[in-house]
Write an enzyme that holds these catalytic residues in place. Structure first.
Site, short mmCIF file in Angstrom:
data_model
loop_
_atom_site.label_atom_id
_atom_site.label_comp_id
_atom_site.label_asym_id
_atom_site.label_seq_id
_atom_site.Cartn_x
_atom_site.Cartn_y
_atom_site.Cartn_z
N GLU A 1 0.84 -1.19 0.00
CA GLU A 1 0.00 0.00 0.00
C GLU A 1 0.88 1.25 0.00
OE1 GLU A 1 -2.02 0.05 3.70
OE2 GLU A 1 -2.78 2.07 3.46
N ASP B 1 -1.15 -1.52 5.95
CA ASP B 1 -1.07 -1.07 7.33
C ASP B 1 -2.15 -1.71 8.19
OD1 ASP B 1 1.13 0.57 7.41
OD2 ASP B 1 0.06 2.26 6.54
N ASP C 1 -4.26 -0.37 9.97
CA ASP C 1 -5.30 0.59 10.34
C ASP C 1 -6.52 0.41 9.43
OD1 ASP C 1 -4.48 1.55 7.93
OD2 ASP C 1 -3.54 3.37 8.73
N ASP D 1 -7.70 2.18 6.92
CA ASP D 1 -7.43 2.32 5.48
C ASP D 1 -6.77 1.07 4.93
OD1 ASP D 1 -8.54 4.72 5.13
OD2 ASP D 1 -6.66 5.88 5.19
#
Ligand code: 0RA
Length: 683
Positions: A434, A507, A509, A511
């Site tokens: 990403e 990640d 998180d 997103d």
């Protein structure tokens, strides 16, 4: 087999139970009987006990099954069937109840034809549960009496006792899983609810109640009961979607020739993919099999016949293809048969050829009548299929032009792909990373020999709503497809896969979770073979780096962080007798560190028991330098990766539909409530 012919009481007696052997083999090799000793195996115990009660209900005895999670770590399953017989077995001179609980039975079944068994793969018998439990209590209500026997580690603690009078009949099995066998003995309510809900759809007319009595203040009760059987299942799957035929098609019939029950429900939506769920004896067949083959043949045939006879297809038009008629079709197929044969890599494919014939005949006949009797539904379905056929022809033409241009020939690898030097797919890996900054670190940190990096910018196209021709226009997806080398759609060929492992690295998180879900959707819908053949992985970047002196460790969760600190400081931060048992992290958590200071980069220095502990929290992949990224996430010697499996196609479909589909409110809610757990998304 679901025809509920009441048997006369006593028609079945203890001597019809065929005995094989004792329980030692089960304790020696639990995995052979319940699959694993992890959480899946633990829950398997519940399914096993419930299956026995389901069999009894399907034989026509009792229509409610209550599963209770008790606060002492036991689980109780109660039914209102005939009760396991307690009379003496003439040959073995013990009670039939004791035989059922303490001996392995042939193929997990009771021989002699007196008792019908639904479980095929599961059906190992309640004795297996007994073998793997530190405590079991069996209670039977029969003939106005309550009988009871208790066991420890599979061994009866006393003879079957009459302990009182009883009204009605039924069986209650209470068991406590043996903690020396299972990795965890904690039951997960959601897992149990999901499983039993599905069981309820497949067992029309039986009520499945669940009581979670573990939390006194919030004892929770649930019940699943579906009058409509698999038709209710289809309605549930299609909930919130725009449907074509408002009346769900449904047939339930016994095939005399093969002595098989066939149940099929079907409803079209305006979506582009097919959702089909197959079961044999309540066991999900992720790989389909003969029942699915029979269904598909009849579906294509009947819709073409209908379209021709009603003038939806003209003489010069080509027939609708299988793909045309499956677009947007939600189907549940459930068969129940005597001797199910499972094939395929994961034993998820039904083999019995007679299931093809039976489903093709029963579904085909009933669907033809349905189309005749529901002209409005028939028209809506056919309209959708004809449109699909036309769109497919247009898409094919559009794609052919793209393909002719050589875009997918692998000749023009995308510029941002940092390929590996090896050309041997069996040792090569592709990291899908990403963002550009993490992509940069990954490119520097990797092993160039066999690790390729493809950075993906922004959110890739939401594939759920897109057709193949639109997808092919999307640059991120084009790059990915070219890098994979397999091509896509009808041109897909797994033999051309350029990397054995494709690793999604995002990640931890929200997103990151979203991008990961988008990629998983793409693989699930368009490259399912890559998942099925174990090529797709999810990298697990650590959350913390813990350092004490020269020693350091990477950990993945808050709990691990705490136990790592305890271990690395020899438990000095803890007090009292339990200090050494730092794994139990309970006491540790309450102990505040003596001193703590946080620096702006997220590193925290603690003093624990006089030792200096450095805790660095990683917010994202982009924050790690190339060496750290290699060490924590990419080095095959130390990295942790999660293999993506198609464990439960329905679950995956639901998650994708909620996350990707048209229902924005549901999507928001899901992301908000699952923001934390989504990172463990097991598609
Ligand atoms: C053997 C024979 C009969 C019933 C059962 C087993 C039975 C097993 C289980 C397991 C959970 N609940 C159950 N209920 C019944 C038939 C006995 C008869 O003919 O009365």
């Amino acid at each position: 087999m679901a025809d509920k012919k009441p048997q006369k009481a006593g028609e079945y007696s203890a001597n019809q139970i065929q005995v094989l052997e004792g329980l030692d083999p089960v304790r020696k090799r639990p995995g052979m009987y319940i699959g694993s000793t992890g959480p899946a195996g633990l829950h398997h115990l519940v399914w096993e006990v419930v299956d026995n009660s389901v069999d009894e209900a399907m034989a026509g005895y009792g229509n409610e099954i209550v599963t209770t999670l008790n606060d002492d770590g036991t689980v109780s399953v109660s039914d209102f069937g005939r009760g396991i017989p307690v009379d003496m077995h003439p040959q073995f001179k013990v009670s039939a109840l004791e035989l059922v609980l303490t001996k392995l039975h042939a193929g997990g079944k009771f021989g002699g034809g007196g008792y019908k068994v639904s479980g095929g793969l599961h059906g190992v018998g309640v004795s297996v549960v007994n073998a793997l439990s530190s405590y079991v209590r069996a209670e039977v209500k029969r003939d106005g009496k309550l009988w009871m026997q208790e066991y420890a580690f599979g061994k009866p603690q006393a003879k079957v006792k009459e302990i009182g009078n009883a009204r009605g009949t039924g069986t209650t099995i209470t068991f406590k899983p043996d903690p020396t066998i299972f990795e965890t003995v904690e039951f997960d309510l959601q897992t149990i609810l999901d499983h039993l809900r599905q069981h309820a759809y497949l067992t029309r007319g039986v009520k499945f109640a669940v009581i979670d009595a573990r939390v006194k203040s919030a004892t929770a009760g649930y019940a699943f009961y579906f009058e409509g059987g698999v038709a209710s299942f289809v309605r549930h799957i299609n909930h919130g979607k725009a449907v074509k035929n408002t009346n769900v098609f449904y047939v339930s019939k016994h095939d005399d020739a093969s002595d098989m029950d066939v149940e099929v429900a079907l409803q079209y939506t305006d979506e582009y993919h097919e959702s089909v769920f197959c079961f044999a004896n309540n066991i999900t067949n992720a790989e389909g099999g003969s029942h699915l083959v029979g269904f598909r043949a009849a579906l294509t045939r009947e819709l073409n016949n209908y379209a021709r006879s009603k003038g939806f297809l003209r003489e010069k038009d080509a027939n609708l293809t299988g793909e045309d008629v499956r677009e947007g079709c939600t189907t549940v197929i459930s068969v129940k048969l005597k001797d199910p044969q499972f094939e395929g890599q994961t034993k998820g494919k039904l083999g019995n050829p007679e299931a093809r014939t039976a489903v093709e005949a029963i579904f085909g006949e009933a669907f033809k009548v349905f189309l005749e009797e529901h002209p409005r539904d028939g028209e809506a379905i056919i309209g959708k299929c004809v449109l699909a056929s036309q769109a497919r022809a247009a898409a094919r033409a559009a794609r052919d032009t793209v393909l002719r241009k050589g875009a997918f020939e692998g000749l023009t690898l995308p510029g941002k792909l940092a390929d590996c030097s090896s050309k041997d797919p069996s040792i090569s890996e592709l990291y899908l990373v990403e963002g550009d900054s993490a992509g940069g670190s990954a490119k520097q940190g990797r092993n160039r020999e066999n690790q390729a990096i493809l950075p993906l910018r922004g959110k890739i196209l939401n594939v759920e709503r897109a057709r193949l021709d639109k997808m092919l226009a999307n640059n991120e997806i084009k790059s990915l497809v070219i890098a994979l080398g397999t091509n896509i759609g009808e041109m897909f060929n797994i033999a051309d896969l350029r990397y054995d492992r494709v690793i999604i690295m995002t990640d931890a998180d929200v997103d990151g979770a979203h991008i990961r879900t988008l990629l998983l959707t793409l693989f699930y819908r368009y490259f399912p073979e890559l998942i099925k053949q174990n090529h797709i992985y999810i990298a697990q970047p650590p959350l913390f780096r813990i350092a004490v002196g020269k020693q350091f460790r990477y950990v993945f969760t808050e709990e691990e962080k705490q136990s790592a600190i305890d271990e690395m400081t020899d438990g000095r931060g803890m007090t009292g007798a339990g200090a050494k048992e730092s794994k139990v992290a309970k006491g540790a958590k309450e102990e505040a560190p003596e001193e703590a200071e946080e620096s702006p980069d997220g590193a925290q220095a603690l003093i624990v028991g006089g030792m200096k502990v450095n805790v660095q929290r990683y917010k994202g992949l982009g924050e790690m330098n190339p060496d750290q990224l290699w060490e924590t996430t990419m080095d095959p010697a130390t990295r942790v990766m999660k293999l993506v499996t198609i464990e439960d196609a329905e679950k995956a479909d639901n998650v994708f539909d909620v996350l990707m589909g048209e229902d924005v409110a549901a999507r928001k809610h899901f992301i908000q409530t699952h923001a934390k757990s989504v990172q463990n998304l097991d598609i």
